[in-house]
Scaffold this active site. Structure first.
Site, PDB file in Angstrom:
ATOM      1  N   CYS A  82      -7.087  -0.294   4.213  1.00  0.00           N
ATOM      2  CA  CYS A  82      -8.315   0.043   3.485  1.00  0.00           C
ATOM      3  C   CYS A  82      -9.005   1.247   4.142  1.00  0.00           C
ATOM      4  O   CYS A  82      -8.500   2.356   4.056  1.00  0.00           O
ATOM      5  CB  CYS A  82      -9.237  -1.165   3.382  1.00  0.00           C
ATOM      6  SG  CYS A  82     -10.506  -0.966   2.105  1.00  0.00           S
ATOM      7  N   HIS A 140      -5.490  -4.886   0.962  1.00  0.00           N
ATOM      8  CA  HIS A 140      -5.665  -5.735   2.140  1.00  0.00           C
ATOM      9  C   HIS A 140      -4.509  -6.735   2.279  1.00  0.00           C
ATOM     10  O   HIS A 140      -4.671  -7.915   1.949  1.00  0.00           O
ATOM     11  CB  HIS A 140      -7.006  -6.477   2.068  1.00  0.00           C
ATOM     12  CG  HIS A 140      -8.186  -5.647   2.449  1.00  0.00           C
ATOM     13  ND1 HIS A 140      -8.658  -5.587   3.743  1.00  0.00           N
ATOM     14  CD2 HIS A 140      -8.950  -4.810   1.712  1.00  0.00           C
ATOM     15  CE1 HIS A 140      -9.708  -4.773   3.782  1.00  0.00           C
ATOM     16  NE2 HIS A 140      -9.909  -4.281   2.570  1.00  0.00           N
ATOM     17  N   GLU A 187      -3.425  -8.194   4.842  1.00  0.00           N
ATOM     18  CA  GLU A 187      -3.727  -9.285   5.785  1.00  0.00           C
ATOM     19  C   GLU A 187      -4.316 -10.503   5.083  1.00  0.00           C
ATOM     20  O   GLU A 187      -4.252 -11.624   5.604  1.00  0.00           O
ATOM     21  CB  GLU A 187      -4.672  -8.788   6.888  1.00  0.00           C
ATOM     22  CG  GLU A 187      -6.145  -8.791   6.573  1.00  0.00           C
ATOM     23  CD  GLU A 187      -6.603  -7.699   5.624  1.00  0.00           C
ATOM     24  OE1 GLU A 187      -7.766  -7.689   5.213  1.00  0.00           O
ATOM     25  OE2 GLU A 187      -5.777  -6.812   5.291  1.00  0.00           O
TER      26      GLU A 187
END
Length: 246
Positions: A108, A211, A213
């Site tokens: 990001c 994102h 993660e």
């Protein structure tokens, strides 16, 4: 071989007096075989040098808007809050990591920072600066993918994911505009917004606008990003050569 040490940059809150880091970043690194360590933010050349000498890879996380003065622009009205001290710390750390051939993964804001670190620019606000964009700040939960992206088949990102289209989560209002020299656009959203960049040269330097993660547990495409990053860090740790890029 011992687990590679991955330096992770946190965000700051409460007038920049407290660190904040979503635990998903740590979990994704650990699951891929890395050992995460949170790096304190301080613009000290000696401290940055020590960090670079100790870590095996650098993970640049999401956060506040980047200061547009860093890429030669004045702020537009839609620009949001930024953390100049963190920005300058990360830029120095990113450039020194590159010089020392450390693998770098930007997520990001981290993707945007990689671009700015090497001479690129950003859209300060997609809605006011670009026509006909899709929604990039999703209202859905963080872990839920909301829009599709197309991956360039001539890139290392495609070699890593082995898919030319995936669905991603989206939590940003800024994005890459002019891409930095020696980098290539690896993926775009349906509206043309840049979703990933990577180095053209040797080494692992990858920035993704989404994102991974937050979705690696249900998305193989997200999980392999961390797997590839940690593998590159293991190669770096053992002084073996790895090429990531065209």
């Amino acid at each position: 071989m011992s687990s590679p040490l991955i330096g992770i940059i946190p965000s700051r809150q409460n007038n920049f007096q407290e660190y904040r880091l979503n635990k998903d970043y740590l979990a994704a690194v650990v699951a891929a075989g890395g050992l995460p360590v949170i790096l304190g933010i301080e613009n000290s050349d000696s401290l940055i040098k020590k960090y670079i000498n100790r870590i095996d890879g650098l993970l640049l996380t999401g956060g506040l808007d980047l200061d547009p003065l860093l890429y030669g622009e004045s702020p537009v009205p839609a620009l949001r809050r930024n953390d100049p001290e963190r920005d300058n710390f990360e830029l120095q750390l990113c450039r020194k990591a590159y010089k020392n051939r450390l693998p770098i993964l930007g997520i990001c804001k981290g993707c945007q920072l990689i671009n700015v670190a090497f001479g690129g620019t950003l859209y300060q606000d997609l809605i006011t600066q670009r026509d006909r964009v899709i929604k990039h700040e999703q209202s859905a939960p963080r872990w839920y993918p909301t829009h599709r992206i197309k991956i360039n088949k001539e890139t290392a990102l495609y070699q890593l994911i082995s898919l030319d289209e995936i669905t991603v989560n989206s939590l940003h209002h800024q994005a890459v505009k002019d891409i930095a020299d020696n980098f290539v656009i690896a993926a775009r959203a349906e509206d043309g917004v840049v979703e990933a960049i990577e180095t053209k040269g040797d080494g692992f330097i990858l920035g993704v606008q989404w994102h991974p993660e937050a979705i690696w547990q249900q998305s193989k495409a997200a999980a392999v990003l961390f797997d590839g990053f940690i593998q590159a860090c293991c190669y770096r740790k053992s002084d073996e050569n790895i090429k990531f890029g065209r």
